[in-house]
Scaffold this motif. Structure first.
Motif, PDB file in Angstrom:
ATOM      1  N   ARG A 216     -12.506 -13.256  -1.077  1.00 21.03           N
ATOM      2  CA  ARG A 216     -11.748 -13.446   0.157  1.00 21.03           C
ATOM      3  C   ARG A 216     -10.318 -12.913   0.024  1.00 21.03           C
ATOM      4  N   GLU A 217     -10.108 -12.148  -1.023  1.00 16.75           N
ATOM      5  CA  GLU A 217      -8.785 -11.588  -1.256  1.00 16.75           C
ATOM      6  C   GLU A 217      -8.664 -10.201  -0.617  1.00 16.75           C
ATOM      7  N   VAL A 218      -7.444  -9.842  -0.285  1.00 16.29           N
ATOM      8  CA  VAL A 218      -7.150  -8.503   0.233  1.00 16.29           C
ATOM      9  C   VAL A 218      -6.707  -7.652  -0.945  1.00 16.29           C
ATOM     10  N   LYS A 219      -7.371  -6.512  -1.134  1.00 14.17           N
ATOM     11  CA  LYS A 219      -7.094  -5.680  -2.289  1.00 14.17           C
ATOM     12  C   LYS A 219      -6.699  -4.262  -1.878  1.00 14.17           C
ATOM     13  N   PRO A 220      -5.761  -3.646  -2.602  1.00 13.49           N
ATOM     14  CA  PRO A 220      -5.380  -2.255  -2.302  1.00 13.49           C
ATOM     15  C   PRO A 220      -6.456  -1.287  -2.792  1.00 13.49           C
ATOM     16  N   PHE A 221      -6.544  -0.154  -2.129  1.00 11.87           N
ATOM     17  CA  PHE A 221      -7.460   0.891  -2.591  1.00 11.87           C
ATOM     18  C   PHE A 221      -6.877   2.259  -2.317  1.00 11.87           C
ATOM     19  N   GLU A 222      -7.400   3.240  -3.031  1.00 12.82           N
ATOM     20  CA  GLU A 222      -6.971   4.624  -2.869  1.00 12.82           C
ATOM     21  C   GLU A 222      -8.176   5.522  -2.706  1.00 12.82           C
ATOM     22  N   ILE A 223      -8.025   6.543  -1.892  1.00 13.84           N
ATOM     23  CA  ILE A 223      -9.073   7.542  -1.696  1.00 13.84           C
ATOM     24  C   ILE A 223      -8.634   8.833  -2.368  1.00 13.84           C
ATOM     25  N   HIS A 224      -9.412   9.280  -3.345  1.00 13.85           N
ATOM     26  CA  HIS A 224      -9.153  10.541  -4.022  1.00 13.85           C
ATOM     27  C   HIS A 224     -10.181  11.559  -3.532  1.00 13.85           C
ATOM     28  N   GLN A 225     -10.030  12.802  -3.940  1.00 14.52           N
ATOM     29  CA  GLN A 225     -10.968  13.829  -3.472  1.00 14.52           C
ATOM     30  C   GLN A 225     -12.399  13.526  -3.890  1.00 14.52           C
ATOM     31  N   ASP A 226     -12.573  13.018  -5.106  1.00 15.93           N
ATOM     32  CA  ASP A 226     -13.927  12.810  -5.601  1.00 15.93           C
ATOM     33  C   ASP A 226     -14.235  11.351  -5.940  1.00 15.93           C
ATOM     34  N   SER A 227     -13.392  10.427  -5.494  1.00 14.39           N
ATOM     35  CA  SER A 227     -13.646   9.016  -5.808  1.00 14.39           C
ATOM     36  C   SER A 227     -12.838   8.099  -4.899  1.00 14.39           C
ATOM     37  N   VAL A 228     -13.243   6.836  -4.888  1.00 12.04           N
ATOM     38  CA  VAL A 228     -12.496   5.773  -4.229  1.00 12.04           C
ATOM     39  C   VAL A 228     -12.267   4.686  -5.269  1.00 12.04           C
ATOM     40  N   THR A 229     -11.055   4.188  -5.353  1.00 11.62           N
ATOM     41  CA  THR A 229     -10.729   3.147  -6.322  1.00 11.62           C
ATOM     42  C   THR A 229     -10.224   1.913  -5.594  1.00 11.62           C
ATOM     43  N   VAL A 230     -10.909   0.766  -5.793  1.00  7.88           N
ATOM     44  CA  VAL A 230     -10.458  -0.509  -5.273  1.00  7.88           C
ATOM     45  C   VAL A 230      -9.868  -1.289  -6.437  1.00  7.88           C
ATOM     46  N   TYR A 231      -8.591  -1.663  -6.325  1.00  7.72           N
ATOM     47  CA  TYR A 231      -7.886  -2.309  -7.422  1.00  7.72           C
ATOM     48  C   TYR A 231      -8.017  -3.826  -7.302  1.00  7.72           C
ATOM     49  N   THR A 232      -9.075  -4.360  -7.907  1.00  6.33           N
ATOM     50  CA  THR A 232      -9.353  -5.800  -7.769  1.00  6.33           C
ATOM     51  C   THR A 232      -8.381  -6.660  -8.557  1.00  6.33           C
ATOM     52  N   GLU A 233      -7.672  -6.076  -9.514  1.00  8.23           N
ATOM     53  CA  GLU A 233      -6.697  -6.840 -10.294  1.00  8.23           C
ATOM     54  C   GLU A 233      -5.318  -6.837  -9.669  1.00  8.23           C
ATOM     55  N   ALA A 234      -5.126  -6.015  -8.662  1.00 14.06           N
ATOM     56  CA  ALA A 234      -3.815  -5.902  -8.020  1.00 14.06           C
ATOM     57  C   ALA A 234      -3.760  -6.770  -6.775  1.00 14.06           C
ATOM     58  N   THR A 235      -2.556  -6.965  -6.265  1.00 18.76           N
ATOM     59  CA  THR A 235      -2.352  -7.720  -5.038  1.00 18.76           C
ATOM     60  C   THR A 235      -1.653  -6.851  -4.012  1.00 18.76           C
ATOM     61  N   VAL A 236      -1.852  -7.173  -2.757  1.00 19.98           N
ATOM     62  CA  VAL A 236      -1.210  -6.456  -1.660  1.00 19.98           C
ATOM     63  C   VAL A 236      -0.010  -7.266  -1.202  1.00 19.98           C
ATOM     64  N   PHE A 237       1.163  -6.632  -1.154  1.00 23.31           N
ATOM     65  CA  PHE A 237       2.351  -7.367  -0.713  1.00 23.31           C
ATOM     66  C   PHE A 237       2.334  -7.576   0.787  1.00 23.31           C
TER      67      PHE A 237
END
Length: 237
Positions: A216-237
């Motif tokens: 139920r947490e909000v997590k940051p993510f990034e879209i790269h050309q060949d991948s998507v990364t969801v940072y489950t250890e990070a927090t969104v301010f």
């Protein structure tokens, strides 16, 4: 005999952080939706969902209401995925023209179930379902027809992912504030801004997931050309 929830098969995205948030992936046979404003990566996530199925030997059906087949294939090939090997065998792309009301309604309501059965599709994407919702001119008809449509998808033994535009005035809701109530799982993509208004990030949230535990947490993510990364250890301010 009722199958224990923990043993129900799941359909992952192949995106580690997201699958972790979903306790392994979408539950087999359910209807899920991804809601987001423009530029949040909705189609990216849908294509990951399709690709993950293909490389696992599953059949996939991609229904597009606004992109040409060549563009869909181009997006996927730019990620380094060899989708051509699956075309005409386990991967089918269908273009529907939403500009013709009767034709579009007929195609989605009557022809799509037949196509799913014919292709034996395990994974189905409709991108975007918002254009199908646009075809109905009043809320009561839209709700009734969408309920019937989603139930028909559940009856077809496929695991469906619907891509929905966010409302222009409330990016936490879909365009008609409907699909999130009808779906079994809802994934919300949104922009997150820090104290510096120029510092814009993308964030993901699993708003609901029936029959399963989920983050139920909000997590940051990034879209790269060949991948998507969801940072489950990070927090969104």
């Amino acid at each position: 005999m009722r199958i224990p929830l923990m043993s129900i098969p799941r359909f992952g995205f192949g995106i580690k952080g997201l699958d972790e948030m979903l306790s392994g992936g979408l539950i087999e046979g359910t209807v899920s939706s991804i809601i987001g404003a423009y530029g949040t990566g909705k189609t990216n996530f849908a294509q990951y969902y399709i690709w993950q199925g293909l490389i696992q030997g599953q059949s996939a059906l991609y229904i597009t209401l606004e992109e040409r087949t060549s563009r869909i294939l181009g997006y996927m090939e730019n990620k380094g995925w060899d989708v051509s090997q699956y075309l005409d065998s386990t991967f089918t792309i269908v273009n529907l023209d939403p500009s013709d009301f009767n034709l579009a309604i007929n195609s989605v309501k009557n022809e799509l179930p037949t196509l799913i059965k014919k292709t034996g599709a395990h994974r189905v994407v409709i991108d975007p379902v918002s254009l199908f919702e646009d075809l109905f001119h009043d809320d009561a008809t839209r709700r009734r027809e969408m309920m019937r449509f989603l139930e028909s998808l559940r009856d077809l033994n496929c695991t469906s992912l619907l891509i929905s535009e966010a409302d222009k005035t409330n990016t936490f809701a879909s365009k008609y504030n409907l699909i999130e109530y009808l779906s079994d799982t809802v994934i919300l993509l949104k922009y997150a801004r820090g104290e510096d208004v120029n510092d814009v990030h993308l964030a993901i949230e699993v708003v609901k997931m029936r029959m399963s535990q989920h983050s139920r947490e909000v997590k940051p993510f990034e879209i790269h050309q060949d991948s998507v990364t969801v940072y489950t250890e990070a927090t969104v301010f």
